[in-house]
Design a protein around this motif. Sequence first.
Motif, PDB file in Angstrom:
ATOM      1  N   SER A 240      26.242  36.277 -72.952  1.00 59.40           N
ATOM      2  CA  SER A 240      27.010  36.576 -71.747  1.00 59.40           C
ATOM      3  C   SER A 240      26.100  37.082 -70.630  1.00 59.40           C
ATOM      4  N   ASP A 241      25.192  37.997 -70.958  1.00 63.37           N
ATOM      5  CA  ASP A 241      24.266  38.506 -69.945  1.00 63.37           C
ATOM      6  C   ASP A 241      23.292  37.425 -69.473  1.00 63.37           C
ATOM      7  N   LEU A 242      22.876  36.560 -70.408  1.00 62.32           N
ATOM      8  CA  LEU A 242      21.975  35.476 -70.027  1.00 62.32           C
ATOM      9  C   LEU A 242      22.676  34.499 -69.091  1.00 62.32           C
ATOM     10  N   LYS A 243      23.945  34.218 -69.366  1.00 59.27           N
ATOM     11  CA  LYS A 243      24.704  33.326 -68.481  1.00 59.27           C
ATOM     12  C   LYS A 243      24.856  33.955 -67.104  1.00 59.27           C
ATOM     13  N   HIS A 244      25.054  35.258 -67.052  1.00 58.67           N
ATOM     14  CA  HIS A 244      25.114  35.964 -65.773  1.00 58.67           C
ATOM     15  C   HIS A 244      23.812  35.758 -64.990  1.00 58.67           C
ATOM     16  N   CYS A 245      22.698  35.809 -65.697  1.00 58.16           N
ATOM     17  CA  CYS A 245      21.395  35.581 -65.057  1.00 58.16           C
ATOM     18  C   CYS A 245      21.298  34.174 -64.493  1.00 58.16           C
ATOM     19  N   TYR A 246      21.686  33.184 -65.305  1.00 58.87           N
ATOM     20  CA  TYR A 246      21.636  31.800 -64.835  1.00 58.87           C
ATOM     21  C   TYR A 246      22.512  31.603 -63.597  1.00 58.87           C
ATOM     22  N   GLN A 247      23.687  32.219 -63.595  1.00 54.83           N
ATOM     23  CA  GLN A 247      24.636  32.019 -62.498  1.00 54.83           C
ATOM     24  C   GLN A 247      24.165  32.661 -61.192  1.00 54.83           C
ATOM     25  N   ASN A 248      23.324  33.681 -61.287  1.00 58.58           N
ATOM     26  CA  ASN A 248      22.953  34.440 -60.098  1.00 58.58           C
ATOM     27  C   ASN A 248      21.498  34.294 -59.668  1.00 58.58           C
ATOM     28  N   ALA A 249      20.692  33.617 -60.463  1.00 67.03           N
ATOM     29  CA  ALA A 249      19.277  33.463 -60.127  1.00 67.03           C
ATOM     30  C   ALA A 249      19.071  32.372 -59.079  1.00 67.03           C
ATOM     31  N   GLU A 250      17.972  32.491 -58.372  1.00 63.83           N
ATOM     32  CA  GLU A 250      17.586  31.450 -57.411  1.00 63.83           C
ATOM     33  C   GLU A 250      17.223  30.159 -58.140  1.00 63.83           C
ATOM     34  N   ALA A 251      16.593  30.297 -59.297  1.00 65.55           N
ATOM     35  CA  ALA A 251      16.182  29.116 -60.076  1.00 65.55           C
ATOM     36  C   ALA A 251      15.612  29.582 -61.411  1.00 65.55           C
ATOM     37  N   LEU A 252      15.559  28.655 -62.354  1.00 66.94           N
ATOM     38  CA  LEU A 252      14.839  28.863 -63.615  1.00 66.94           C
ATOM     39  C   LEU A 252      13.479  28.195 -63.481  1.00 66.94           C
ATOM     40  N   LEU A 253      12.423  28.946 -63.740  1.00 70.83           N
ATOM     41  CA  LEU A 253      11.080  28.377 -63.762  1.00 70.83           C
ATOM     42  C   LEU A 253      10.823  27.843 -65.168  1.00 70.83           C
ATOM     43  N   PHE A 254      10.627  26.536 -65.268  1.00 64.81           N
ATOM     44  CA  PHE A 254      10.437  25.895 -66.581  1.00 64.81           C
ATOM     45  C   PHE A 254       9.296  24.890 -66.484  1.00 64.81           C
ATOM     46  N   PRO A 255       8.064  25.400 -66.328  1.00 65.51           N
ATOM     47  CA  PRO A 255       6.913  24.533 -66.034  1.00 65.51           C
ATOM     48  C   PRO A 255       6.213  23.965 -67.269  1.00 65.51           C
ATOM     49  N   SER A 256       6.953  23.794 -68.361  1.00 62.46           N
ATOM     50  CA  SER A 256       6.359  23.376 -69.634  1.00 62.46           C
ATOM     51  C   SER A 256       5.524  22.101 -69.499  1.00 62.46           C
ATOM     52  N   LEU A 257       4.437  22.065 -70.254  1.00 65.65           N
ATOM     53  CA  LEU A 257       3.595  20.879 -70.317  1.00 65.65           C
ATOM     54  C   LEU A 257       4.194  19.831 -71.249  1.00 65.65           C
ATOM     55  N   THR A 258       4.981  20.288 -72.204  1.00 67.88           N
ATOM     56  CA  THR A 258       5.689  19.418 -73.143  1.00 67.88           C
ATOM     57  C   THR A 258       6.839  20.225 -73.727  1.00 67.88           C
ATOM     58  N   GLU A 259       7.872  19.545 -74.227  1.00 69.52           N
ATOM     59  CA  GLU A 259       9.005  20.211 -74.851  1.00 69.52           C
ATOM     60  C   GLU A 259       9.576  19.338 -75.951  1.00 69.52           C
ATOM     61  N   VAL A 294      13.588  20.285 -59.632  1.00 69.35           N
ATOM     62  CA  VAL A 294      12.647  20.676 -58.591  1.00 69.35           C
ATOM     63  C   VAL A 294      11.241  20.589 -59.178  1.00 69.35           C
ATOM     64  N   LYS A 295      10.422  19.689 -58.670  1.00 70.49           N
ATOM     65  CA  LYS A 295       9.066  19.522 -59.192  1.00 70.49           C
ATOM     66  C   LYS A 295       8.216  20.751 -58.863  1.00 70.49           C
ATOM     67  N   LEU A 296       7.212  20.983 -59.678  1.00 71.37           N
ATOM     68  CA  LEU A 296       6.395  22.181 -59.528  1.00 71.37           C
ATOM     69  C   LEU A 296       5.756  22.283 -58.148  1.00 71.37           C
ATOM     70  N   ASP A 297       5.294  21.153 -57.621  1.00 71.43           N
ATOM     71  CA  ASP A 297       4.635  21.209 -56.321  1.00 71.43           C
ATOM     72  C   ASP A 297       5.620  21.358 -55.162  1.00 71.43           C
ATOM     73  N   GLU A 298       6.925  21.322 -55.476  1.00 73.30           N
ATOM     74  CA  GLU A 298       7.946  21.536 -54.461  1.00 73.30           C
ATOM     75  C   GLU A 298       8.557  22.928 -54.544  1.00 73.30           C
ATOM     76  N   ALA A 299       8.151  23.707 -55.542  1.00 75.10           N
ATOM     77  CA  ALA A 299       8.845  24.952 -55.870  1.00 75.10           C
ATOM     78  C   ALA A 299       8.871  25.947 -54.722  1.00 75.10           C
ATOM     79  N   LYS A 300       7.716  26.187 -54.127  1.00 74.46           N
ATOM     80  CA  LYS A 300       7.647  27.200 -53.072  1.00 74.46           C
ATOM     81  C   LYS A 300       8.531  26.821 -51.887  1.00 74.46           C
ATOM     82  N   ARG A 301       8.467  25.550 -51.486  1.00 72.32           N
ATOM     83  CA  ARG A 301       9.296  25.097 -50.364  1.00 72.32           C
ATOM     84  C   ARG A 301      10.772  25.167 -50.718  1.00 72.32           C
ATOM     85  N   PHE A 302      11.110  24.744 -51.931  1.00 66.56           N
ATOM     86  CA  PHE A 302      12.509  24.757 -52.356  1.00 66.56           C
ATOM     87  C   PHE A 302      13.098  26.164 -52.343  1.00 66.56           C
TER      88      PHE A 302
END
Length: 327
Positions: A240-259, A294-302
Amino acid sequence: MSQLKVYLYPSLGGSFSMNRYLNGVVQGLKSNGLDYEIVRPKGSGLIAKYLHYILLVWRRKREKGKHLIISERYAYLLPFMGKERIVVCHDLHTLYPESNTAWIHRRIYRLFLKLMSRAERVVCVSNHTKGDLLKFMPSFKKHEGIRVVHNGIEPFWEESGEVKTNHEVLKTLFKSKRVVLSVGTDAWYKNNSWSLKLMYELPEDFHLLRIGSFNSSNEELIKALDIKNRVTRLQNLSDSDLKHCYQNAEALLFPSLTEGFGWPALEAALCGCHVISNGTGALKEIFENTQGLVKLDEAKRFLTNNDKESVSLSYKFWNAQVIELIA
C-alpha cells in the motif's frame, strides 16, 4: 483440475523477489481452487539447503502431482524427485561477463543449470531469459519442455483510486519535494550509479527516494557527489505504501542494463507513474509501446517538462499465469 496437488519448493534465504514469486504462485493456486504444499526446511544454512531440503524432497518422491521448483538455483533437488517436475528460470545474470562473478560460483551455477535439464518442464519468465539460457547453455536447444510464462501481477496494482499513507516519512517527503523513485536491489545490472549522477544534475527541489539499500560503491558515490541530503532510503514498505509512492512520484528511475522481468517498472506504470528506462531485456516484452518509456538521455528534460505519452502494457494476473505454469 481440482484433484491436482502442486508441491512448491521455494528459495531459501529471504530473497524479496523469490518470496514475491512464491506468494504470487500461491495466490494463483488458491484462486483456482488448487491444492498445494510448500515444502521447505527450517533455516537457510548449508545443512538446511543441501541435506534437510533433499531429505524433504526425497520423502515426497512418490507423491502424485506437480513438483514446482521456484528457482533454477535449486535444480540440484531434481535427482531426488519423482516425475512431473517444473523448474522456473528467472535470469542468467551470474554468467554475464560484466557480473565479475567468481569462477567457482559460475561453475556451481552452470552445474545447477545442467541439472535443470532433467526437468520435464523448464519455464523461463521471459523470452529474454530464454534467449540467455540458449546462449549460455546451448544444450537446452534440444530440450523439448522449455516454455515462456511471464511473471504474474496482483490485481491490486491495477486497481484505480488514490492510496493514502500513514507513513510519516513519506507524507513529509511528498509534501515538500519532487520525488523520483528507485526500487529494487543494487546488483550490477541495475545501473543505480546512473540514477545518482542524474540526481546530481537535477535542480535542488528533486529528491531521490530509494526503496532498498545501496551497495558500498554507490554509497561512496553519494558522498563524492555531495547529494547525501537529497537521498532517502526506506526498506520493507507495505504494498500500500509502495503504491502511494508510485502514484505520487515524478517518475521511477529504472536504468537497468538488463532485466529477467522487471516487476517495479510494471507496477509503476500500472499506477500511472512514468518509467525512465531504455527498455532493455524483458522490459521490451512488458512495454508494448516502448516509445512510452522515457529514455535515459531524455530523463533530465522530461523531469522538467513532464510531457511523455502513455504506455501500453502486456501483463496477466497470477490466477491465469499459474495455470500456464503448471499446465
